[in-house]
Design a protein around this motif. Structure first.
Motif: not given
Length: 107
Positions: A97-106
């Motif tokens: 969950d915490s890994t996948m929270l990052f927005n690809d656009e960032a």
């Protein structure tokens, strides 16, 4: 025994990654690096245990100091390195969950 405890963690982590990875590949991906390190630490722990077993039988003779160094290094490994398996197990079990929270656009 520290090695048995670490091996138990490896078994539980293996089952978790296999089960959860089939449901959601992100789980396996997020756990991959920590799982490989956990596996390596347990495998090396087994090898150090074997070296210590041999070393304790070779306490006399010309190579006694060499074998004592093996026993001492194994003890260091079990005291200082192998406990890292606890943190790795916790990281694996925390999921993706915490890994996948990052927005690809960032990025």
């Amino acid at each position: 025994m520290p090695l048995a405890k670490s091996f138990g963690r490896l078994q539980m982590a293996t089952a978790w990654v296999a089960r959860e990875g089939m449901k959601n590949p992100d789980q396996a991906g997020a756990a991959a690096a920590d799982y490989l390190r956990l596996f390596a630490l347990v495998a090396l722990g087994y090898l150090w245990m074997r070296m210590a077993e041999i070393g304790t039988k070779q306490r006399e003779g010309d190579e006694a100091l060499f074998y004592q160094a093996k026993v001492d290094t194994a003890q260091f490994y079990f005291d200082r390195i192998l406990p890292q398996t606890g943190a790795l197990f916790a990281a694996i079990m925390s999921g993706s969950d915490s890994t996948m929270l990052f927005n690809d656009e960032a990025f």
